[in-house]
Write a protein that holds these residues in place. Structure first.
Motif, short mmCIF file in Angstrom:
data_model
loop_
_atom_site.label_atom_id
_atom_site.label_comp_id
_atom_site.label_asym_id
_atom_site.label_seq_id
_atom_site.Cartn_x
_atom_site.Cartn_y
_atom_site.Cartn_z
N GLU A 13 0.82 -1.20 0.00
CA GLU A 13 0.00 0.00 0.00
C GLU A 13 0.87 1.26 0.00
O GLU A 13 0.63 2.19 -0.78
N CYS A 14 1.89 1.29 0.85
CA CYS A 14 2.81 2.44 0.87
C CYS A 14 3.52 2.58 -0.47
O CYS A 14 3.67 3.69 -0.99
N LEU A 15 3.94 1.47 -1.04
CA LEU A 15 4.64 1.51 -2.32
C LEU A 15 3.72 1.97 -3.45
O LEU A 15 4.13 2.73 -4.33
N LEU A 16 2.46 1.55 -3.41
CA LEU A 16 1.50 1.99 -4.43
C LEU A 16 1.29 3.50 -4.37
O LEU A 16 1.25 4.17 -5.39
N TRP A 17 1.14 4.03 -3.16
CA TRP A 17 0.97 5.49 -3.04
C TRP A 17 2.23 6.21 -3.48
O TRP A 17 2.17 7.26 -4.13
N ALA A 18 3.39 5.66 -3.14
CA ALA A 18 4.65 6.26 -3.58
C ALA A 18 4.76 6.24 -5.10
O ALA A 18 5.24 7.20 -5.71
N SER A 24 6.18 10.65 1.72
CA SER A 24 5.93 9.85 2.93
C SER A 24 4.94 10.56 3.84
O SER A 24 4.07 9.92 4.44
N TRP A 25 5.05 11.87 3.93
CA TRP A 25 4.12 12.63 4.77
C TRP A 25 2.69 12.48 4.24
O TRP A 25 1.76 12.24 5.01
N GLU A 26 2.52 12.61 2.92
CA GLU A 26 1.19 12.48 2.32
C GLU A 26 0.63 11.07 2.50
O GLU A 26 -0.55 10.89 2.82
N ILE A 27 1.48 10.07 2.32
CA ILE A 27 1.04 8.69 2.50
C ILE A 27 0.61 8.47 3.94
O ILE A 27 -0.42 7.84 4.21
N GLY A 28 1.37 9.01 4.88
CA GLY A 28 1.00 8.90 6.28
C GLY A 28 -0.36 9.51 6.56
O GLY A 28 -1.18 8.93 7.29
N ARG A 29 -0.61 10.67 5.99
CA ARG A 29 -1.92 11.32 6.18
C ARG A 29 -3.04 10.49 5.58
O ARG A 29 -4.10 10.34 6.17
N ILE A 30 -2.81 9.93 4.40
CA ILE A 30 -3.82 9.12 3.72
C ILE A 30 -4.14 7.86 4.53
O ILE A 30 -5.30 7.49 4.70
N LEU A 31 -3.09 7.20 5.03
CA LEU A 31 -3.27 5.93 5.73
C LEU A 31 -3.50 6.07 7.23
O LEU A 31 -3.78 5.08 7.91
N GLY A 32 -3.33 7.28 7.74
CA GLY A 32 -3.53 7.49 9.17
C GLY A 32 -2.39 6.95 10.01
O GLY A 32 -2.61 6.47 11.13
N ILE A 33 -1.18 6.98 9.46
CA ILE A 33 0.00 6.52 10.20
C ILE A 33 1.06 7.62 10.14
O ILE A 33 0.93 8.57 9.38
N ALA A 34 2.09 7.48 10.95
CA ALA A 34 3.14 8.49 10.99
C ALA A 34 4.02 8.40 9.75
O ALA A 34 4.19 7.34 9.15
#
Length: 103
Positions: A13-18, A24-34
């Motif tokens: 999931e992180c790799l797909l968003w990347a 990383s900050w945007e992915i964290g916001r999308i997924l609700g993680i740091a």
């Protein structure tokens, strides 16, 4: 690639968003993680794929069929008004469904 460890759902999931150009900050916001947790997952992905960079991990995962990104995921609705509203909404949705919708 047959001896490498499989990627977890969160790593994919992180790799797909990347792959869609998210930081990383945007992915964290999308997924609700740091942001740090996103970097942790991407780092694990790099280790499992035996590459050094985020972009190399994305390329290797795409070429190896570990992830796939639809073309519409890259579409920018603001720049492409010819897309129907439903297609624009799909382009903004998560590339993977959440394991537990209650989370």
């Amino acid at each position: 690639m047959s001896t490498m460890k499989p990627l977890t759902a969160r790593e994919r999931e992180c790799l797909l968003w990347a792959a869609q150009g998210k930081t990383s900050w945007e992915i964290g916001r999308i997924l609700g993680i740091a942001e740090r947790t996103v970097n942790f997952h991407i780092s694990n992905t790099c280790t499992k794929l035996a590459v050094r960079t985020r972009q190399a991990a994305i390329t290797t995962a795409l070429q190896g069929g570990l992830i796939s990104v639809r073309r519409t995921a890259f579409a920018n609705p603001a720049r492409n008004p010819s897309q129907a509203p439903d297609q624009r909404r799909l382009a903004r949705q998560s590339p993977l469904p959440r394991a537990n919708p209650a989370c």
